[in-house]
Write a protein that holds these residues in place. Structure first.
Motif, PDB file in Angstrom:
ATOM      1  N   ARG A 192       0.839  -1.205   0.000  1.00  9.95           N
ATOM      2  CA  ARG A 192       0.000   0.000   0.000  1.00  9.95           C
ATOM      3  C   ARG A 192       0.874   1.255   0.000  1.00  9.95           C
ATOM      4  O   ARG A 192       0.616   2.209  -0.733  1.00  9.95           O
ATOM      5  CB  ARG A 192      -0.882  -0.023   1.252  1.00  9.95           C
ATOM      6  N   GLN A 195       2.373   1.789  -3.392  1.00 13.20           N
ATOM      7  CA  GLN A 195       1.413   2.413  -4.303  1.00 13.20           C
ATOM      8  C   GLN A 195       1.332   3.918  -4.054  1.00 13.20           C
ATOM      9  O   GLN A 195       1.336   4.719  -5.000  1.00 13.20           O
ATOM     10  CB  GLN A 195       0.037   1.778  -4.125  1.00 13.20           C
ATOM     11  N   ILE A 196       1.266   4.287  -2.777  1.00 11.91           N
ATOM     12  CA  ILE A 196       1.185   5.712  -2.441  1.00 11.91           C
ATOM     13  C   ILE A 196       2.458   6.433  -2.881  1.00 11.91           C
ATOM     14  O   ILE A 196       2.396   7.515  -3.482  1.00 11.91           O
ATOM     15  CB  ILE A 196       0.955   5.886  -0.927  1.00 11.91           C
ATOM     16  N   THR A 199       2.642   6.765  -6.688  1.00 14.32           N
ATOM     17  CA  THR A 199       1.709   7.778  -7.170  1.00 14.32           C
ATOM     18  C   THR A 199       2.247   9.173  -6.903  1.00 14.32           C
ATOM     19  O   THR A 199       2.191  10.055  -7.767  1.00 14.32           O
ATOM     20  CB  THR A 199       0.340   7.598  -6.496  1.00 14.32           C
ATOM     21  N   ARG A 211      -3.774   8.505  -9.612  1.00 14.52           N
ATOM     22  CA  ARG A 211      -4.468   8.417  -8.343  1.00 14.52           C
ATOM     23  C   ARG A 211      -4.067   7.124  -7.637  1.00 14.52           C
ATOM     24  O   ARG A 211      -3.717   6.124  -8.277  1.00 14.52           O
ATOM     25  CB  ARG A 211      -5.996   8.441  -8.532  1.00 14.52           C
ATOM     26  N   ILE A 212      -4.147   7.153  -6.316  1.00 17.63           N
ATOM     27  CA  ILE A 212      -3.870   5.948  -5.530  1.00 17.63           C
ATOM     28  C   ILE A 212      -5.066   5.019  -5.633  1.00 17.63           C
ATOM     29  O   ILE A 212      -6.204   5.426  -5.392  1.00 17.63           O
ATOM     30  CB  ILE A 212      -3.609   6.319  -4.062  1.00 17.63           C
ATOM     31  N   ALA A 226      -5.057   7.724   1.745  1.00 21.30           N
ATOM     32  CA  ALA A 226      -5.051   7.685   0.286  1.00 21.30           C
ATOM     33  C   ALA A 226      -6.160   8.557  -0.287  1.00 21.30           C
ATOM     34  O   ALA A 226      -5.967   9.252  -1.295  1.00 21.30           O
ATOM     35  CB  ALA A 226      -5.197   6.244  -0.197  1.00 21.30           C
ATOM     36  N   ASN A 230      -5.590  11.668  -2.720  1.00 22.23           N
ATOM     37  CA  ASN A 230      -6.254  11.754  -4.022  1.00 22.23           C
ATOM     38  C   ASN A 230      -7.014  13.068  -4.169  1.00 22.23           C
ATOM     39  O   ASN A 230      -7.002  13.691  -5.245  1.00 22.23           O
ATOM     40  CB  ASN A 230      -7.202  10.571  -4.205  1.00 22.23           C
TER      41      ASN A 230
END
Length: 481
Positions: A192, A195-196, A199, A211-212, A226, A230
């Motif tokens: 996670r 991903q953040i 991004t 976007r996450i 998140a 976003n």
């Protein structure tokens, strides 16, 4: 296999892995304390139970003595000899002088100072069971006589061993379960966070449409974070698009009038009835108009570069041909200024992922900056090397240099050193160099060169960079000092 090993290695170095291992260690310590206390209390309960049994047996013999006399006690003790389980149980009845009246042992070396005695304190003719290491004893007075009862610690030690093995096995299982759960949670958290992070890196490099991904876990802290990120990116995207629109409007509204003003001034200069004074003023106005147009285009150029718009024009670009073209273009200028311009292309195969035109602009800005601010008779060197897997571009001169306290400031737009105020330029050169370097993921550093300045541009190892759309064309260079 190597990729999997690398992924595991990265995970073990991650914050989530360290937190998982720390929580697993804390969980192990707490589990060990709980199981240790449980073992301690269980062992004490079993020992107390054995001692209580001896005390009850002794109380039974005392009651028998009170009710039926010494002969009844001796008869009952004689009956135990047939089922004492290889002397797991011992008993000894003695008169006041220590003479043995009944029992299955000859003597016991015990002063009554403790309930436990080692096996060699029990004296008997027949051999002892080899696994017996000691006895728990309890004595009671039967009138003038003394009765000592004992039981071996064999069963107690066996129970302790079984209990200890069970606790150790349980501890290991619980530890492995806690560690596995921590790793699973840590890996999910790490994915996670990756991903953040990915991004945010893309957004920082201009991909504002990223976007996450949503997880569907509204109650999760990372999910809430998140969502906030976003929303922030969406607001940033709206602001940038608004800024782009404003820049486009400015370009549309001001470019044409400025060009028309420049054309009108050209017409004025071509008039035949101008006085020398008016012609001089008109020529100065043309120069001012050219400076305004150049500054206007440079600002738009920097804004477009910093916007980081994607483009297929980003490709594997060899730097050696770019330096060769810059050398051909600026060597006559250096010769005219009485300067020496030297190019040392050590790595002819140095390649980076980027826009050829922007890279040419960056090198040209650095070379022209060095030429402009170095006096006659000085030497300007441009080197292309590779260090630690990274491509390194270096431009050094023997000019006045830049004080250490000013080096961060010169990347600002329109910032110029006091000693450069009389030098032509608008102070946007290094701003454009920094914008192009950032776009290509390169790090730019200013250092001393004994007398002068060294500018080092280090492209990332592996020639990796994010692909962007190259901005519109602009002029070749500008003053930075």
């Amino acid at each position: 296999m190597a990729r999997r090993a690398g992924s595991i290695s990265r995970f073990l170095r991650s914050t989530s892995a360290r937190l998982s291992l720390r929580f697993a260690l804390l969980y192990a310590i707490i589990t060990a304390l709980v199981l240790g206390l449980s073992y301690h209390y269980a062992d004490r309960e079993i020992s107390d139970w054995v001692s209580d049994q001896l005390a009850e047996d002794a109380a039974g013999f005392a009651s028998l003595y009170e009710s039926e006399g010494l002969d009844a006690v001796r008869a009952k003790l004689s009956g135990f000899a047939g089922f004492n389980f290889e002397d797991y149980r011992v008993y000894l009845l003695q008169d006041p002088e220590g003479k043995v009246l009944a029992g299955n042992v000859d003597a016991i070396d015990w002063q009554g100072s403790g309930s436990y005695v080692p096996v060699n304190a029990i004296h008997a003719e027949k051999p002892r069971y080899e696994d017996v290491t000691g006895y728990l004893l309890h004595s009671v007075q039967l009138g003038p006589n003394r009765l000592t009862l004992g039981t071996s610690t064999y069963f107690l030690e066996e129970l302790r061993e079984v209990l200890g093995r069970g606790f150790v096995a349980g501890f290991i299982l619980l530890l492995l379960a806690g560690l596995l759960a921590g790793i699973i949670v840590g890996r999910r958290t790490e994915r996670r966070l990756t991903q953040i992070s990915a991004t945010l890196k893309s957004v920082a490099l201009g991909q504002l449409d990223r976007r996450i991904p949503a997880t569907g876990s509204d109650g999760d802290d990372l999910a809430r974070m998140a969502d906030e990120i976003n929303r922030t990116i969406a607001q940033l995207q709206n602001m940038v698009e608004s800024q782009k629109q404003i820049s486009a409007d400015i370009a549309h509204d001001l470019r044409t009038p400025m060009q028309r003003m420049r054309q009108r001034l050209d017409v004025l200069l071509n008039a035949h009835d101008l006085t020398p004074e008016i012609r001089t003023d008109a020529e100065q106005a043309v120069e001012i108009a050219d400076d305004l147009i150049e500054t206007f285009h440079a600002l738009l150029r920097i804004a477009q570069i910093e916007a980081g718009q994607q483009s297929a024009r980003f490709a594997a670009t060899s730097l050696a041909p770019i330096l060769t073209r810059i050398e051909d273009a600026y060597s006559p200028v250096a010769e005219e200024n009485g300067q020496t311009l030297v190019f040392d292309i050590e790595d002819q195969d140095a390649t980076v992922q980027g826009d050829q035109q922007l890279l040419t602009q960056m090198v040209a800005n650095l070379v022209e900056n060095a030429l402009r601010h170095s006096p006659s008779g000085t030497r300007i060197e441009v080197a292309l090397t590779r260090a630690d897997g990274s491509v390194l571009l270096e431009v050094s001169d023997n000019g006045p240099g830049i004080p250490a306290e000013e080096r961060d400031k010169v990347f600002r737009r329109f910032y110029r050193l006091e000693k450069s105020r009389t030098t032509p330029g608008n102070g946007l050169g290094l701003s454009m160099v920094r914008a192009i370097a950032d776009l290509h993921g390169a790090a730019i550093t200013l250092k001393d060169n004994s007398t002068g300045l060294r500018v080092l541009v280090r492209f990332p190892a592996g020639s990796t960079s994010v692909i962007f759309r190259a901005p519109a064309q602009a002029g070749m260079s500008d003053s930075v000092r």
